[in-house]
Design a protein around this motif. Structure first.
Motif, short mmCIF file in Angstrom:
data_model
loop_
_atom_site.label_atom_id
_atom_site.label_comp_id
_atom_site.label_asym_id
_atom_site.label_seq_id
_atom_site.Cartn_x
_atom_site.Cartn_y
_atom_site.Cartn_z
N PRO A 293 0.81 -1.23 0.00
CA PRO A 293 0.00 0.00 0.00
C PRO A 293 0.84 1.27 0.00
CG PRO A 293 0.18 -0.85 2.21
CD PRO A 293 0.88 -1.85 1.33
N VAL A 294 0.19 2.35 -0.35
CA VAL A 294 0.76 3.68 -0.17
C VAL A 294 0.46 4.13 1.25
CG1 VAL A 294 0.61 6.11 -0.88
CG2 VAL A 294 0.58 4.30 -2.61
N VAL A 295 1.48 4.55 1.99
CA VAL A 295 1.31 5.01 3.36
C VAL A 295 1.85 6.43 3.47
CG1 VAL A 295 1.89 4.60 5.79
CG2 VAL A 295 1.57 2.65 4.24
N VAL A 296 1.03 7.35 3.96
CA VAL A 296 1.41 8.75 4.13
C VAL A 296 1.10 9.14 5.56
CG1 VAL A 296 1.17 11.10 3.26
CG2 VAL A 296 0.74 9.17 1.74
N GLU A 297 2.11 9.55 6.33
CA GLU A 297 1.89 9.86 7.75
C GLU A 297 2.62 11.14 8.15
OE1 GLU A 297 3.17 6.18 9.71
OE2 GLU A 297 1.04 5.70 9.99
N SER A 298 2.07 11.82 9.13
CA SER A 298 2.70 12.99 9.75
C SER A 298 2.80 12.75 11.24
CB SER A 298 1.88 14.26 9.49
OG SER A 298 1.83 14.57 8.12
N TYR A 299 3.92 13.16 11.81
CA TYR A 299 4.17 12.98 13.25
C TYR A 299 4.07 14.33 13.95
CZ TYR A 299 6.81 12.09 17.56
OH TYR A 299 7.20 12.00 18.86
N ASP A 300 3.33 14.38 15.04
CA ASP A 300 3.22 15.58 15.86
C ASP A 300 3.42 15.22 17.32
OD1 ASP A 300 2.62 17.59 13.97
OD2 ASP A 300 0.56 16.88 13.85
N GLU A 301 4.00 16.14 18.05
CA GLU A 301 4.02 16.01 19.50
C GLU A 301 3.18 17.15 20.06
OE1 GLU A 301 6.90 16.06 23.45
OE2 GLU A 301 7.75 16.44 21.47
N ILE A 302 2.06 16.83 20.66
CA ILE A 302 1.20 17.83 21.27
C ILE A 302 1.68 18.03 22.71
CG2 ILE A 302 -1.15 18.50 21.81
CD1 ILE A 302 -2.09 16.41 19.84
N VAL A 303 1.91 19.28 23.08
CA VAL A 303 2.41 19.58 24.42
C VAL A 303 1.41 20.45 25.16
CG1 VAL A 303 4.28 20.63 25.76
CG2 VAL A 303 4.80 19.38 23.66
N PHE A 304 0.93 19.96 26.29
CA PHE A 304 0.03 20.73 27.15
C PHE A 304 0.87 21.31 28.29
CE2 PHE A 304 -2.32 17.25 25.24
CZ PHE A 304 -3.45 17.88 24.74
N THR A 305 0.94 22.63 28.37
CA THR A 305 1.70 23.27 29.44
C THR A 305 0.77 23.63 30.60
OG1 THR A 305 1.44 25.53 28.59
CG2 THR A 305 3.28 24.21 27.73
N GLU B 80 6.51 30.65 27.90
CA GLU B 80 6.10 29.48 28.67
C GLU B 80 4.63 29.52 29.03
OE1 GLU B 80 10.39 28.64 30.88
OE2 GLU B 80 8.59 29.14 32.04
N SER B 81 3.99 30.66 28.81
CA SER B 81 2.59 30.78 29.19
C SER B 81 1.66 30.09 28.20
CB SER B 81 2.19 32.26 29.28
OG SER B 81 2.39 32.89 28.03
N LEU B 82 2.19 29.66 27.05
CA LEU B 82 1.32 28.98 26.08
C LEU B 82 0.84 27.66 26.67
CD1 LEU B 82 3.25 29.50 22.73
CD2 LEU B 82 1.42 30.88 23.70
N PRO B 83 -0.46 27.50 26.87
CA PRO B 83 -0.97 26.30 27.53
C PRO B 83 -1.00 25.08 26.63
CG PRO B 83 -2.77 27.69 26.88
CD PRO B 83 -1.53 28.44 26.54
N TYR B 84 -0.80 25.29 25.33
CA TYR B 84 -1.00 24.16 24.44
C TYR B 84 -0.15 24.40 23.19
CZ TYR B 84 -3.72 20.93 21.55
OH TYR B 84 -4.14 19.93 20.72
N LEU B 85 0.76 23.50 22.90
CA LEU B 85 1.65 23.70 21.77
C LEU B 85 1.74 22.45 20.91
CD1 LEU B 85 4.77 25.37 23.46
CD2 LEU B 85 2.99 26.50 22.16
N LEU B 86 1.80 22.67 19.62
CA LEU B 86 2.27 21.62 18.74
C LEU B 86 3.75 21.89 18.55
CD1 LEU B 86 -0.39 21.28 15.91
CD2 LEU B 86 0.17 19.64 17.68
#
Length: 268
Positions: free
Chosen positions: A163-175, A252-258
């Motif tokens: 098959p064709v496989v297409v993926e993206s990786y993310d790290e979601i960070v909750f501060t 550092e105040s960002l509560p949510y980051l990709l």
């Protein structure tokens, strides 16, 4: 059923596709306060981050020469843990927005695995919206994935087995997560948490509100997992470490980051 109306690639394809340029994103998400919440569960942990690595993408199988022109591929779009862990510890539901030519183009998946399968011939952008549990974040996260059915290189014959496989990786960070959120997920394999100071006391973990009602299956048993990209190898970890360095300058105040996103086109 109606078929997706987008540009179709013509001509023979082979079993390799080239990689795309890695991308980096950061998204600010603010969790609103609720005066009715228990303070012991909503108290914020200052200077603490909780990370949730995830992968989103699609896998597509060519159905062969005997397949209908408009039903040439069977594909699945999904959101999964980086090494296929159960994301329902943080994700309450996933909404996939398909092309308008499909019946019921807005598909809601309430339990893992967060995926859906369809047949078609066209490539198009799929909007994926992740809704989190109330103690995680009250705003959804929007992801966008371009459905890929055909390999980039068209110099060889297509295969029904690879098959064709297409993926993206993310790290979601909750501060600055709440103590209740931290206590609930600290031992879950899908979540990366820091070590708290010695002697620090967390409230007893409270299960998510609908844990007993949700039908679920173990993502590790997913028959598609044999085709998934392994994002736990050393080179990915080195890229992630470099991405962390890049974002140290952000407030550092960002509560949510990709914090890190790496796109990958890969035909297994």
């Amino acid at each position: 059923m109606p078929q997706s109306s987008s540009s179709k690639k013509h001509g023979p394809d082979q079993s390799e596709v080239s990689g795309s340029t890695p991308k980096s994103q950061r998204t600010k998400m603010v969790k609103s306060s609720d005066d009715n919440d228990k303070k012991s569960l909503t108290k914020k942990l200052k200077d603490v981050e909780i990370s949730v690595p995830l992968v989103y993408g699609n896998i597509a199988f060519w159905l062969g020469k005997k397949a209908s022109e408009y039903q040439s591929h069977r594909w699945t779009v999904y959101v999964r843990g980086a090494t296929n862990e159960d994301l329902s510890v943080v994700v309450k539901r996933a909404v996939f927005q398909l092309h308008s030519s499909f019946n019921n183009p807005t598909r809601v998946v309430e339990s893992p695995p967060f995926e859906l399968s369809e047949c078609g011939w066209g490539e198009f952008e799929i909007a994926i919206t992740l809704h989190f549990h109330s103690d995680v974040c009250d705003k959804p996260l929007h992801l966008y994935h371009h459905l890929k059915l055909y390999p980039e290189d068209e110099s060889g014959p297509m295969s029904t087995k690879k098959p064709v496989v297409v993926e993206s990786y993310d790290e979601i960070v909750f501060t600055e997560p709440s103590e209740g959120f931290f206590a609930r997920v600290q031992n879950h394999p899908a979540v990366i948490v820091p070590r708290l100071p010695a002697g620090f006391s967390l409230p007893p973990p409270v299960p998510i509100e609908d844990a007993d009602k949700r039908k679920r299956s173990d993502p590790k048993d997913n028959p598609l997992s044999q085709w998934f990209t392994n994002f736990s190898e050393a080179d990915e970890l080195l890229k992630l470490a470099a991405a962390r360095q890049q974002y140290f300058a952000f407030p550092e105040s960002l509560p949510y980051l990709l914090k890190f996103s790496s796109s990958l086109l890969d035909l297994v």
